[in-house]
Design a protein around this motif. Structure first.
Motif, PDB file in Angstrom:
ATOM      1  N   ALA A 118       0.825  -1.208   0.000  1.00 47.66           N
ATOM      2  CA  ALA A 118       0.000   0.000   0.000  1.00 47.66           C
ATOM      3  C   ALA A 118       0.862   1.262   0.000  1.00 47.66           C
ATOM      4  O   ALA A 118       0.607   2.209  -0.766  1.00 47.66           O
ATOM      5  N   LEU A 119       1.879   1.284   0.854  1.00 48.32           N
ATOM      6  CA  LEU A 119       2.784   2.438   0.887  1.00 48.32           C
ATOM      7  C   LEU A 119       3.481   2.612  -0.456  1.00 48.32           C
ATOM      8  O   LEU A 119       3.639   3.731  -0.956  1.00 48.32           O
ATOM      9  N   GLY A 120       3.881   1.506  -1.032  1.00 48.72           N
ATOM     10  CA  GLY A 120       4.551   1.555  -2.320  1.00 48.72           C
ATOM     11  C   GLY A 120       3.670   2.140  -3.409  1.00 48.72           C
ATOM     12  O   GLY A 120       4.114   2.976  -4.214  1.00 48.72           O
ATOM     13  N   MET A 121       2.403   1.726  -3.417  1.00 42.16           N
ATOM     14  CA  MET A 121       1.491   2.222  -4.450  1.00 42.16           C
ATOM     15  C   MET A 121       1.272   3.734  -4.333  1.00 42.16           C
ATOM     16  O   MET A 121       1.010   4.413  -5.322  1.00 42.16           O
ATOM     17  N   ALA A 122       1.395   4.260  -3.110  1.00 44.24           N
ATOM     18  CA  ALA A 122       1.250   5.705  -2.923  1.00 44.24           C
ATOM     19  C   ALA A 122       2.455   6.475  -3.446  1.00 44.24           C
ATOM     20  O   ALA A 122       2.375   7.699  -3.632  1.00 44.24           O
TER      21      ALA A 122
END
Length: 295
Positions: A93-97
């Motif tokens: 999730a952090l990566g996708m942001a």
């Protein structure tokens, strides 16, 4: 630089927050409670009320900042595998942001994944068939890196020590108190690396500031301390006998912790020191295994 730090009120996270602030950065710190938010606010950081279960909220926090340092993790070892798989989702999730931004994402892993009984380096990778569920963390970091996220891995040793530690060493002390003796397994020659929490915090800062080409770093000040020595110092500190156990006797003494008590994962930080100029300067583990800190 404005940095989003998960686990901002935790043992390692709070040290990172302090280190970043002292270096002139701004910090948005993820916290789960009003009391933690108050502590983070008093430190000079901006609290961000939420938790690692709310992935959308994590993404919004990350999107507001120039870098992300992820230290939050559920350390309930009764549901360790579940926690590790959730960490995979958090990192995704952090990566996708951060896709397409080149903003650094620094995640936290463990040297214990490289339980090879030999000195390991930053070039070593966890075995894909590892029985240790924590491998999910590094798998997730590599996956988002392949999607174009500027991802870094910091591997922490089994003992990150300092006053306020509530990790492995305090747990060993509590077992020794309960069982009336401090125990090592076999000859006790399995080695644990170690680092002071303040030295570890410096490494995270150096990575977000420099954003070097190297992607994996070892927060290791002491390459490997024989577990027998740790058990002996604990015995002396508690004025209890020290003993060796194996097999079912060791299982009865340590319970679920037997895996960690038998772990041999000495590690080098030679590349880490050379690449980002990291120089541990704080107390060693044995410097701190004294009355007033651990006893």
């Amino acid at each position: 630089m404005r940095v989003f730090v998960t686990g901002a009120s935790g043992f390692v996270g709070s040290a990172i927050v302090k280190e970043l602030l002292q270096a002139g950065h701004q910090v948005l710190g993820l916290v789960r409670s009003d009391s933690a938010a108050e502590a983070v606010s008093k430190s000079g950081a901006e609290p961000y009320l939420g938790n690692i279960e709310d992935l959308e909220s994590l993404q919004k926090g990350a999107a507001q900042c120039d870098a992300v340092i992820h230290t939050a993790f559920n350390h309930d070892f009764t549901r360790f595998k579940t926690s590790c798989e959730h960490d995979r989702k958090v990192i995704q999730a952090l990566g996708m942001a951060l896709v397409g931004t080149n903003k650094p994402l620094v995640i936290t892993s463990g040297i214990g994944l490289l339980n090879y009984g030999r000195l390991v380096s930053e070039n070593d990778r966890p075995d894909g068939s590892s029985a240790n569920p924590r491998v999910a963390t590094e798998e997730a970091a590599l996956a988002v890196n392949e999607q174009g996220v500027n991802t870094y891995i910091v591997r922490l040793p089994p003992t990150v020590h300092a006053a306020g530690d509530h990790g492995f060493v305090p747990y060993l002390i509590s077992i020794a108190k309960e069982k009336g003796q401090s125990v090592y397994i076999g000859d006790g020659n399995n080695h644990w690396p170690a680092v002071h929490r303040l030295d570890a915090a410096v490494l995270y800062r150096l990575i977000v500031e420099q954003q070097p080409a190297q992607k994996v770093y070892h927060a290791v000040a002491e390459e490997g301390i024989p577990f027998k020595q740790i058990a002996t110092v604990i015995a002396n500190g508690l004025q209890l006998p020290v003993a060796s156990k194996e097999g079912t006797d060791a299982e009865a003494h340590f319970g679920w912790f037997k895996h960690f008590a038998s772990m041999g994962c000495p590690a080098s930080s030679e590349q880490t020191r050379a690449i980002v100029g990291w120089k541990p300067v704080h107390a060693t583990l044995f410097d701190e295994l004294v009355p007033g800190i651990y006893f």
